[in-house]
Design a protein around this motif. Structure first.
Motif, short mmCIF file in Angstrom:
data_model
loop_
_atom_site.label_atom_id
_atom_site.label_comp_id
_atom_site.label_asym_id
_atom_site.label_seq_id
_atom_site.Cartn_x
_atom_site.Cartn_y
_atom_site.Cartn_z
N ARG A 110 1.03 -6.50 -11.05
CA ARG A 110 -0.08 -5.84 -11.74
C ARG A 110 -0.99 -5.13 -10.75
O ARG A 110 -1.54 -4.06 -11.03
CB ARG A 110 -0.89 -6.89 -12.52
N GLN A 113 0.64 -1.83 -9.88
CA GLN A 113 0.50 -0.95 -11.04
C GLN A 113 -0.90 -0.37 -11.10
O GLN A 113 -1.10 0.83 -11.33
CB GLN A 113 0.78 -1.74 -12.33
N SER A 114 -1.89 -1.25 -10.85
CA SER A 114 -3.29 -0.81 -10.88
C SER A 114 -3.57 0.19 -9.77
O SER A 114 -4.30 1.18 -9.97
CB SER A 114 -4.21 -2.03 -10.76
#
Length: 248
Positions: A110, A113-114
């Motif tokens: 994550r 992705q961020s």
């Protein structure tokens, strides 16, 4: 700068294609947080040198040494080298920049992705993140390639003629971004436009069959002649002008 350990040491490198040397006996130390502007005529070996640094091209003779044992390198190629027909979106292209540093079977975290989302937004690509790269303009594709090159926080960022297809607005933004990135990484910027890059680079390498390193961003026509670097020197005063040889 010279008191630091270099990130890369190029020692007596001769390299080329099909046993035809393009570069001969090249030597260069690349230090942390240097910002090297790489100039020279077409065919002089600038891109060949970047391929040697990236490990894409093996030298005929000489060595490329990494004193720390490993170096994380980011690379922004010329847009003309990119296959626009490859079926990949902007977001996927940016994330592909981390593929070499993770196991293929593990999902992308994550956090990564961020980070990709943030880079896409910072570079003005948020509205295009699901668009295939083949539908982008040259300037938009340059932004994607830059995001891909820096998502891994490289120690060395190599850029090959990044302003070739960049629009005027992004060209200015690009140099501002590079100045900021230079605080945390070394930059190796290949360009034909010494007049533009001389205001942001710290040092200059003239490449024309061999390499001459100039530990300053100030060049004169006389220095270029000594370095056998036959390019027009463009300077910027109240009006831009070229410094050319005297006519006899």
């Amino acid at each position: 700068m010279t008191s630091k350990q270099p990130l890369v040491s190029i020692r007596n490198v001769t390299a080329g294609y099909d046993r035809n040397p393009v570069l001969t006996n090249v030597n260069l130390d690349i230090y942390p947080n240097d910002f090297i502007g790489v100039i020279g005529p077409n065919g002089g070996g600038k891109t060949t040198l970047s391929k040697v640094l990236l490990g894409i091209l093996k030298p005929y003779r000489g060595k490329v040494l990494f004193p720390s044992g490993h170096l994380n390198i980011g690379y922004l190629p010329q847009v003309s080298q990119v296959d626009r027909s490859f079926p990949i979106t902007v977001q996927e292209a940016v994330l592909s920049g981390i593929s070499s540093r993770r196991n293929w079977w593990k999902p992308i975290s994550r956090g990564i992705q961020s980070k990709a989302e943030q880079l896409i937004s910072d570079l003005g690509l948020h509205d295009f993140k699901e668009r295939p790269v083949g539908q982008l303009s040259g300037g938009q594709l340059q932004r994607v390639l830059l995001a891909r090159a820096i998502i891994n926080d490289p120690q060395l960022l190599i850029l090959d003629e990044p302003n070739t297809f960049a629009d005027r607005t992004f060209e200015k933004e690009l140099y501002q971004i590079l100045e900021s990135l230079n605080q945390s990484m070394t930059i190796f910027l290949i360009s034909h436009d010494i007049g533009t890059i001389s205001s942001i680079v710290k040092t200059i390498a003239c490449v024309n069959g061999t390499l001459h390193y100039h530990p300053s961003n100030v060049l004169t026509a006389e220095v270029l002649q000594v370095y056998n670097c036959p390019i027009d020197l463009i300077t910027h005063g109240e009006l831009p002008h070229r410094v050319l040889k005297k006519h006899s």
